[in-house]
Design an enzyme around this catalytic site. Structure first.
Site, PDB file in Angstrom:
ATOM      1  CG  ASP A   1       5.914 -14.763   2.533  1.00  0.00           C
ATOM      2  OD1 ASP A   1       4.927 -14.882   1.789  1.00  0.00           O
ATOM      3  OD2 ASP A   1       7.062 -15.052   2.180  1.00  0.00           O
TER       4      ASP A   1
ATOM      5  N   GLY B   1       9.784   6.001 -13.126  1.00  0.00           N
ATOM      6  CA  GLY B   1      11.174   5.977 -13.560  1.00  0.00           C
ATOM      7  C   GLY B   1      11.756   4.579 -13.656  1.00  0.00           C
TER       8      GLY B   1
ATOM      9  CG  HIS C   1      -0.410   9.995   3.122  1.00  0.00           C
ATOM     10  ND1 HIS C   1       0.408  10.195   4.218  1.00  0.00           N
ATOM     11  CD2 HIS C   1       0.170  10.677   2.102  1.00  0.00           C
ATOM     12  CE1 HIS C   1       1.420  10.974   3.887  1.00  0.00           C
ATOM     13  NE2 HIS C   1       1.312  11.270   2.609  1.00  0.00           N
TER      14      HIS C   1
ATOM     15  CE  LYS D   1       3.466   7.562   1.655  1.00  0.00           C
ATOM     16  NZ  LYS D   1       2.894   8.809   2.172  1.00  0.00           N
TER      17      LYS D   1
ATOM     18  CB  ALA E   1      -0.916   0.017   1.222  1.00  0.00           C
ATOM     19  CB  SER E   2       2.676   3.109  -1.889  1.00  0.00           C
ATOM     20  OG  SER E   2       3.507   4.254  -1.920  1.00  0.00           O
ATOM     21  CG  LEU E   3       0.370   9.358  -2.473  1.00  0.00           C
ATOM     22  CD1 LEU E   3      -1.100   9.550  -2.157  1.00  0.00           C
ATOM     23  CD2 LEU E   3       1.182  10.585  -2.044  1.00  0.00           C
ATOM     24  CE1 TYR E   4       5.026   9.104  -6.854  1.00  0.00           C
ATOM     25  CE2 TYR E   4       4.101   9.828  -4.777  1.00  0.00           C
ATOM     26  CZ  TYR E   4       5.128   9.840  -5.698  1.00  0.00           C
ATOM     27  OH  TYR E   4       6.247  10.593  -5.455  1.00  0.00           O
ATOM     28  CG  LEU E   5       5.320   2.387  -9.037  1.00  0.00           C
ATOM     29  CD1 LEU E   5       6.243   1.780  -7.983  1.00  0.00           C
ATOM     30  CD2 LEU E   5       4.917   1.335 -10.066  1.00  0.00           C
ATOM     31  N   GLY E   6       6.085   5.723  -8.753  1.00  0.00           N
ATOM     32  CA  GLY E   6       6.651   6.600  -9.766  1.00  0.00           C
ATOM     33  C   GLY E   6       6.796   5.905 -11.109  1.00  0.00           C
TER      34      GLY E   6
END
Length: 454
Positions: free
Chosen positions: A147, A59, A140, A142, A52-57
């Site tokens: 496992d 690059g 928001h 992270k 779970a994260s705000l977004y993935l870049g």
């Protein structure tokens, strides 16, 4: 029971706790360590990956993470990704596009979920600029589960967080109960989020049968549904005594718009009840302390050191257009805090520091609590919350309170805190009259209007 664990036993009366060995906790210091940890955890996962994260870049480093995920997906392992809909769909390319091949080739064991705040809908959503709609609320967290291992951080999955954007990260290994609990938190948000389909579109789960982005009644149904589901997950359960454990983990979920406020409940009491001789260090990448936290801090007997980004270490420093004025907003918040310190005559007990490291930006957040007479911290907070107004009211946040008597872990936390503060300079009251820190009138007006949204 040792002094550290005894002092914070009140947490167990309000928040579900998980006893573990402090030897199973790792404190990461460098952004590159965070990047390697995520890749290694993906490659080593045996049966589940939850991220779970705000977004993935978009690059090359982010692509390496996506490439790592292809192996587990092809092996039939269950992979769940939760991002924010607004942030994850912004621009071209974007987070959704980064995962498009995985979605189309996974055969169903890879799922990408996008949480969309119920606060942004209708005409406001249609006409409000994408660059600024984050103020309505975000996913928001992270939070990562591989496992039986858990990773808590404040860092997004983006290249700068892997290179030169300072944040914090901790890994909790071989803790199945904590891992299941954290996975359930993420799963509950996923059950109320859009699923990205192989053709690039989105659909809502069957359980969300109401159109919450079009009608007020649908919005209220959505809020009640997610609130009820999350409360079932985080319901407090009394913890049986475990005299053999030296570390307790207390997960804290903050979802202000859903009436869930574990962080707020714990933070207010912890700040207010800091005793004479206790020293609390607090860090925030975007320092905009809510009044309820400020009042608790300035009315206690403890000593406080606050660390925030200097204007040049703010992630928006040097940006073009309106975003380039964001550092000025946080200058204003810092000055207001200094004035409150003066007004309460707390200059000897409450100090404000700014982080600056050439070539780096600052995004670290958390808390380190040193009990009276102790040279090492007994408690830390780590996770996604910036302890700001938006964190308290608008966003979905997750962090953990770690209470420990493990000497090695306490030394690692102390070293981490010292490292961050080694790049800090105390901001004195003279800064209030520094012409280089003076806001334009329009910046002052806009900042006061937006204070509750950042």
């Amino acid at each position: 029971m040792s002094v550290g664990l005894m002092h914070f036993t009140w947490l167990s009366k309000h928040i579900r706790g998980f006893p573990i060995s402090g030897d199973h906790v790792a404190v990461l210091q460098r952004p590159s360590d965070y990047f390697r940890l995520i890749k290694d955890a993906v490659n080593k996962a045996r049966h589940r990956i939850v991220m779970a994260s705000l977004y993935l870049g978009d690059g090359a480093l982010e692509q390496e993470i996506v490439d790592c995920l292809h192996g587990p997906v092809q092996q039939g392992k269950r992979v769940t990704i939760l991002l924010d809909h607004l942030r994850g769909s912004r621009g071209v390319p974007n987070s959704r596009m980064m995962f498009s091949k995985l979605i189309s080739e996974s055969g169903g064991n890879f799922q990408l979920y996008l949480y969309h705040t119920p606060n942004l809908r209708g005409l406001v959503k249609r006409y409000f600029p994408d660059r600024f709609n984050e103020g309505f609320g975000l996913q928001h967290m992270k939070l990562f589960v591989f496992d039986d291992d858990v990773i808590l951080t404040g860092a997004n999955m983006s290249d700068q967080y892997f290179v030169n954007r300072q944040d914090r990260c901790m890994q909790f290994s071989d803790c199945p109960e904590l891992a299941n609990y954290c996975a359930d938190i993420v799963s509950t948000i996923c059950d109320h989020s859009f699923t990205v389909t192989p053709n690039g579109g989105t659909s809502l789960p069957e359980a969300v049968h109401f159109d919450y982005l079009s009608s007020s009644s649908g919005k209220q149904q959505f809020i009640c549904s997610l609130k009820e589901a999350m409360e079932k997950v985080i319901v407090h359960q009394p913890m049986p005594p475990n005299p053999g454990c030296d570390t307790m983990i207390y997960p804290l979920v903050q979802m202000g718009q859903y009436g869930i406020g574990q962080e707020e409940q714990v933070m207010v009491r912890m700040l207010h009840e800091a005793r004479d001789g206790d020293h609390v260090h607090l860090a925030s990448g975007y320092f905009n302390l809510p009044q309820i936290y400020m009042d608790a801090m300035l009315s206690s007997s403890g000593k406080f050191s606050v660390l925030a980004a200097s204007p040049k270490a703010n992630g928006f420093y040097g940006a073009s257009g309106v975003p380039g004025h964001v550092p000025s907003m946080y200058i204003h918040f810092a000055h207001n805090f200094l004035r409150e310190i003066q007004r309460h005559n707390r200059q000897d007990l409450v100090k404000y520091f700014e982080y600056f490291r050439k070539g780096w930006t600052f995004h670290a957040k958390g808390l380190w609590y040193y009990l009276n007479g102790q040279e090492l911290p007994s408690l830390t907070f780590v996770g996604s919350s910036n302890f700001g107004n938006r964190s308290l009211v608008k966003d979905i946040e997750a962090q953990v309170a770690v209470v420990t008597t493990n000497h090695s872990l306490r030394k690692s936390l102390h070293k981490e805190r010292e490292h961050l503060f080694s790049f800090a300079t105390q901001l004195q009251s003279e800064a209030l009259s520094d012409p280089q820190r003076k806001l334009a009138i329009w910046e002052w007006i806009v900042t006061n209007i937006l204070k509750q949204h950042v």
